[in-house]
Write a protein that holds these residues in place. Sequence first.
Motif, PDB file in Angstrom:
ATOM      1  N   THR A 112       0.803   5.671  -1.132  1.00  0.00           N
ATOM      2  CA  THR A 112      -0.147   6.783  -1.175  1.00  0.00           C
ATOM      3  C   THR A 112       0.202   7.742  -2.304  1.00  0.00           C
TER       4      THR A 112
ATOM      5  N   THR B 121       0.841  -1.194   0.000  1.00  0.00           N
ATOM      6  CA  THR B 121       0.000   0.000   0.000  1.00  0.00           C
ATOM      7  C   THR B 121       0.875   1.242   0.000  1.00  0.00           C
TER       8      THR B 121
ATOM      9  N   TYR C 237     -10.912  -0.141   3.553  1.00  0.00           N
ATOM     10  CA  TYR C 237      -9.867   0.395   4.426  1.00  0.00           C
ATOM     11  C   TYR C 237     -10.433   0.904   5.740  1.00  0.00           C
TER      12      TYR C 237
ATOM     13  N   LEU D  28      -5.897  -1.959   5.570  1.00  0.00           N
ATOM     14  CA  LEU D  28      -7.008  -2.766   5.074  1.00  0.00           C
ATOM     15  C   LEU D  28      -7.749  -3.420   6.240  1.00  0.00           C
TER      16      LEU D  28
ATOM     17  N   PRO E 149      -4.926   5.885  -0.674  1.00  0.00           N
ATOM     18  CA  PRO E 149      -4.197   4.602  -0.700  1.00  0.00           C
ATOM     19  C   PRO E 149      -4.281   3.921  -2.062  1.00  0.00           C
ATOM     20  N   HIS E 150      -3.190   3.306  -2.426  1.00  0.00           N
ATOM     21  CA  HIS E 150      -3.114   2.519  -3.659  1.00  0.00           C
ATOM     22  C   HIS E 150      -2.487   1.188  -3.262  1.00  0.00           C
ATOM     23  N   THR E 151      -3.237   0.097  -3.411  1.00  0.00           N
ATOM     24  CA  THR E 151      -2.769  -1.212  -2.955  1.00  0.00           C
ATOM     25  C   THR E 151      -2.717  -2.199  -4.110  1.00  0.00           C
TER      26      THR E 151
ATOM     27  N   ALA F 122      -7.525  -5.976  -5.294  1.00  0.00           N
ATOM     28  CA  ALA F 122      -6.344  -5.110  -5.454  1.00  0.00           C
ATOM     29  C   ALA F 122      -5.755  -5.248  -6.852  1.00  0.00           C
TER      30      ALA F 122
ATOM     31  N   THR G  32       2.730   1.945  -8.165  1.00  0.00           N
ATOM     32  CA  THR G  32       3.297   1.633  -6.852  1.00  0.00           C
ATOM     33  C   THR G  32       4.743   2.092  -6.769  1.00  0.00           C
TER      34      THR G  32
ATOM     35  N   ASN H 299      -4.879   4.044   6.127  1.00  0.00           N
ATOM     36  CA  ASN H 299      -4.728   3.229   4.906  1.00  0.00           C
ATOM     37  C   ASN H 299      -4.545   1.746   5.197  1.00  0.00           C
TER      38      ASN H 299
END
Length: 199
Positions: free
Chosen positions: A21, A19, A83, A89, A26-28, A73, A49, A87
């Motif tokens: 940011t 994860t 979430y 999960l 958030p970007h997972t 994801a 990422t 951030n």
Amino acid sequence: MNKSTINLPENTIFEVLVTTTNNQKPHTKPFGMKIQDKQVVLTLFPNKTLNNIKNNKEFLIQFTLNPLIYTKASLNKLTSKDYQNNNILKEATVILRLKVNKIIEQKNNDKYGENIITTIFSTVTDIKQENIQVPAINRATTKIIELLVDYTRYNYMNSNQKTSYINKIIESENIIRKTGNKNHNKSLNLIKKELNIED
């Protein structure tokens, strides 16, 4: 989070959720990580990422046994409902906060062509445990993760490789349906829908 050490064998690749940011969002995504010389090592191709890690120099690694979270994801289907604060999960069992020590880029040539791969060496600064679960191995989860690893390379595959991958999904379906639960079934359905595979 509480400071601690991560107890995993070195030079063994584990599938985890990374994860990062971007503008606090958030970007997972799932990736493979390993421990090497007490550092966490990620090897990434160019992607969002990687850009986020380069920009922020900090990120989270999250562990869960829920295959649906890995699938969502991979397919960009996670939402704010997945979430909790910071951030993290909701389904995460262990959360590692990491700080980047070193980034190394090199050219790589494989069956999908020439790429730049980036190796990131990081240190765990904090570790938190939640949603304690028995770390049991499930065949359906293993199949889903294997399909998702291949899915990350789908856009680089030629037509024969894509056909082979789709056949692999179809061949895996019986084991997933037989040994899995509703989250495994939802995961498989999402993958099939994404690739327009009809029942």
